[in-house]
Design a protein around this motif. Sequence first.
Motif, short mmCIF file in Angstrom:
data_model
loop_
_atom_site.label_atom_id
_atom_site.label_comp_id
_atom_site.label_asym_id
_atom_site.label_seq_id
_atom_site.Cartn_x
_atom_site.Cartn_y
_atom_site.Cartn_z
N ASP A 17 0.84 -1.20 0.00
CA ASP A 17 0.00 0.00 0.00
C ASP A 17 0.88 1.25 0.00
O ASP A 17 0.60 2.22 -0.69
CB ASP A 17 -0.92 0.01 1.23
CG ASP A 17 -1.98 -1.08 1.16
OD1 ASP A 17 -2.25 -1.56 0.04
OD2 ASP A 17 -2.49 -1.48 2.22
N VAL A 18 1.94 1.20 0.82
CA VAL A 18 2.85 2.35 0.90
C VAL A 18 4.30 1.83 0.90
O VAL A 18 4.61 0.87 1.60
CB VAL A 18 2.61 3.18 2.18
CG1 VAL A 18 3.61 4.33 2.27
CG2 VAL A 18 1.19 3.70 2.25
N ILE A 19 5.14 2.48 0.10
CA ILE A 19 6.58 2.23 0.18
C ILE A 19 7.24 3.51 0.69
O ILE A 19 6.98 4.60 0.17
CB ILE A 19 7.17 1.85 -1.20
CG1 ILE A 19 6.71 0.44 -1.60
CG2 ILE A 19 8.70 1.90 -1.16
CD1 ILE A 19 7.18 0.04 -2.99
N ILE A 20 8.09 3.36 1.70
CA ILE A 20 8.90 4.48 2.17
C ILE A 20 10.31 4.25 1.65
O ILE A 20 10.93 3.21 1.92
CB ILE A 20 8.93 4.55 3.71
CG1 ILE A 20 7.51 4.64 4.28
CG2 ILE A 20 9.78 5.72 4.18
CD1 ILE A 20 6.74 5.88 3.88
N VAL A 21 10.82 5.20 0.87
CA VAL A 21 12.18 5.13 0.37
C VAL A 21 13.09 5.77 1.41
O VAL A 21 12.95 6.96 1.71
CB VAL A 21 12.32 5.84 -0.99
CG1 VAL A 21 13.75 5.69 -1.52
CG2 VAL A 21 11.31 5.31 -1.99
N GLY A 22 13.99 4.99 1.96
CA GLY A 22 14.92 5.51 2.98
C GLY A 22 14.61 4.92 4.35
O GLY A 22 13.56 5.20 4.93
N GLY A 23 15.52 4.09 4.84
CA GLY A 23 15.35 3.45 6.14
C GLY A 23 16.13 4.15 7.24
O GLY A 23 16.71 3.51 8.11
N GLY A 24 16.14 5.48 7.19
CA GLY A 24 16.73 6.23 8.30
C GLY A 24 15.71 6.40 9.41
O GLY A 24 14.64 5.79 9.39
N GLY A 25 16.04 7.23 10.37
CA GLY A 25 15.13 7.46 11.48
C GLY A 25 13.77 7.94 11.01
O GLY A 25 12.73 7.44 11.46
N HIS A 26 13.77 8.90 10.08
CA HIS A 26 12.50 9.48 9.64
C HIS A 26 11.66 8.47 8.86
O HIS A 26 10.45 8.40 9.04
CB HIS A 26 12.76 10.72 8.79
CG HIS A 26 13.34 11.85 9.58
ND1 HIS A 26 13.01 13.17 9.35
CD2 HIS A 26 14.22 11.89 10.60
CE1 HIS A 26 13.66 13.95 10.20
NE2 HIS A 26 14.41 13.18 10.95
N GLY A 27 12.29 7.68 7.99
CA GLY A 27 11.56 6.69 7.21
C GLY A 27 10.97 5.61 8.11
O GLY A 27 9.81 5.21 7.95
N LEU A 28 11.77 5.13 9.06
CA LEU A 28 11.29 4.09 9.97
C LEU A 28 10.17 4.62 10.86
O LEU A 28 9.18 3.93 11.10
CB LEU A 28 12.45 3.57 10.84
CG LEU A 28 13.55 2.83 10.07
CD1 LEU A 28 14.78 2.64 10.95
CD2 LEU A 28 13.05 1.47 9.57
N ALA A 29 10.34 5.87 11.35
CA ALA A 29 9.28 6.45 12.18
C ALA A 29 8.01 6.62 11.37
O ALA A 29 6.90 6.38 11.88
CB ALA A 29 9.75 7.80 12.74
N THR A 30 8.14 6.99 10.11
CA THR A 30 6.97 7.14 9.25
C THR A 30 6.22 5.82 9.13
O THR A 30 4.99 5.75 9.27
CB THR A 30 7.39 7.63 7.85
OG1 THR A 30 8.13 8.85 7.99
CG2 THR A 30 6.20 7.86 6.95
N ALA A 31 6.98 4.74 8.87
CA ALA A 31 6.35 3.42 8.74
C ALA A 31 5.68 3.01 10.05
O ALA A 31 4.56 2.48 10.06
CB ALA A 31 7.41 2.39 8.33
N TYR A 32 6.35 3.29 11.17
CA TYR A 32 5.80 2.94 12.47
C TYR A 32 4.47 3.65 12.72
O TYR A 32 3.48 3.03 13.11
CB TYR A 32 6.82 3.28 13.57
CG TYR A 32 6.29 3.11 14.97
CD1 TYR A 32 6.13 1.83 15.51
CD2 TYR A 32 5.93 4.20 15.75
CE1 TYR A 32 5.63 1.66 16.79
CE2 TYR A 32 5.43 4.04 17.02
CZ TYR A 32 5.29 2.77 17.54
OH TYR A 32 4.79 2.60 18.81
N TYR A 33 4.45 4.98 12.47
CA TYR A 33 3.23 5.73 12.75
C TYR A 33 2.14 5.46 11.71
O TYR A 33 0.95 5.56 12.01
CB TYR A 33 3.53 7.22 12.86
CG TYR A 33 4.30 7.58 14.12
CD1 TYR A 33 3.73 7.39 15.38
CD2 TYR A 33 5.60 8.08 14.06
CE1 TYR A 33 4.43 7.69 16.53
CE2 TYR A 33 6.30 8.39 15.22
CZ TYR A 33 5.72 8.20 16.46
OH TYR A 33 6.40 8.49 17.60
N LEU A 34 2.53 5.11 10.47
CA LEU A 34 1.52 4.69 9.48
C LEU A 34 0.74 3.50 10.03
O LEU A 34 -0.49 3.43 9.95
CB LEU A 34 2.18 4.31 8.16
CG LEU A 34 2.40 5.40 7.12
CD1 LEU A 34 3.22 4.85 5.95
CD2 LEU A 34 1.08 5.98 6.60
N ALA A 35 1.50 2.55 10.59
CA ALA A 35 0.86 1.33 11.11
C ALA A 35 0.10 1.63 12.40
O ALA A 35 -1.06 1.24 12.55
CB ALA A 35 1.92 0.25 11.35
#
Lengths: 90, 440
Positions: free
Chosen positions: B54-72
């Motif tokens: 559904d969503v791909i986040i490009v970049g597994g830095g702090g901001h990308g990981l936090a984005t994925a965490y809060y999306l979920a």
Amino acid sequence: MRITCPVCGERSAAEFSYGGDATIEMPALDASPEAWNAAVYDRENPRGAHAEFWQHAQGCRCWLKVERDTLTHKISSVALVGKAAGKGRS
Amino acid sequence: MRIGTPIAGAIRSAVNRTTIVAEYSAFSLLKNALTGNRDWKPAWRAAVPKPRYDVIIVGGGGHGLATAYYLAKEHGITNVAVVERGYIGGGNVGRNTTIVRSNYMLPANSHFYEWSMKLWEGLSRDLNYNVMFSQRGVLNLAHSPAQMDAYARRGNAMRVAGIDSDLMTREEVAKFVPDLDMSRDARFPIHGGLIQRRGGTARHDAVAWGFARGADRHGVDIIENCEVTGFLRDDSGRITGVETTRGEIGAGKVGVAVAGSTSEVMRRAGIERLPIESHVLQAFVSEPLKPLLDTVVTFGAGHLYVSQSDKGGLVFGGDIDGYNSYAQRGNLPVVEDVVSLMLTMFPSYGRLKLLRSWGGIMDMSMDGSPIITTGPLPGMYLNSGWCYGGFKATPASGWCFAWTIAKDAPHDLNSAFTLDRFHNGAVIDERGAGPVPWHH
């Protein structure tokens, strides 16, 4: 990093101040706001070859156009700009 | 060591009998210590790319990981992948000086960073992972009466926004940080300072690992060693996925959070120019010491910030090198400048040995403020422009970016962080430095 100034020779980068992207052409004074905004704010910001201005602020104070690789910091050419363009040691 | 075997065996059987064992506890620490630390489980799965998310986040830095965490967590969107070119914790999230503060003056920044501070205050509990957030205070030194006036103004602006701040007199500063050079005839004598006591530091690696683990627990796939080489589009031009070194991956939405690589990644989507330059920022750590400095101090007549990590090293940094760079290493003039500022503040630190220095690539925006926005292409979302203040923003950046992706519109907290503000005059220039990225 060392920059070979066409006037002063090879000097430490600490003597130079940065002037940014040398590919930006400022538009005419009566150009559209869009053209001015693009020139002031938007940058290509490449990883690799980059043309940029430096001033030998603590040396001859000449402005230089430097071709430098932003990934390796390797400098391939330095030239005087402005009225002195084309002069100096190569 | 013969006695260790029966103890370890007893513990193993005790663990087997116990149905619920916390992953990280005093008990699991003891158990793994006795069994040679061979049985720790990875904190997140080594995911293999699925054909579509559904969503791909490009970049597994702090901001990308936090984005994925809060999306979920906040939006129930769990069919999410984070694709990372290198490994988790190898970029700026593992290269910063770990300072957390919200002492901004302009409304857009102060509300956003204060929301980040509030998320930090609950983060270890939220993630069930100790990010070692330590509210030891962030003290900005003032070196003239005029600077005290400017700090009073900033402190008042913060208080009006509901953020804690206190002006400190010279005497209070001397008592609070005893090692400072307080001599009256110093080149930049200390007149006082502005402190945000809720500011402090966090363990940067733990932030990356905690968000990665938290996202993984919600079903997010974290795909390392997977570089995005291009973007997929449909006939209407909408972004429909990414091309990677591990194949094509389809997506309903693609968020880009790649810090210093923003221009290069966006170029792969056909965006040739952005209000961003990539610059190198160096950071330094001294040999480990016994507790010496129990707060974060910044120099006010130059640019230096220093704190002591829990491992004992003094962690410090100063200005960016000041020229476009993608090299994760800097040059010696800045090393000399930073060290001389440090010794100006703390002459007694002159006998310490420097342990390491390194560089990270900053996405310097043209006004010094970030970009969290929908677009610039249909199906795409952009998170960038963090300059060298991205670490403290990590939770709120992820929280706001997740909101923006989920709702297709920015939250009030990030509605000012647009990309088109540079073309409509609504820049957020906290420092008043003008459109020169290496001055912010």
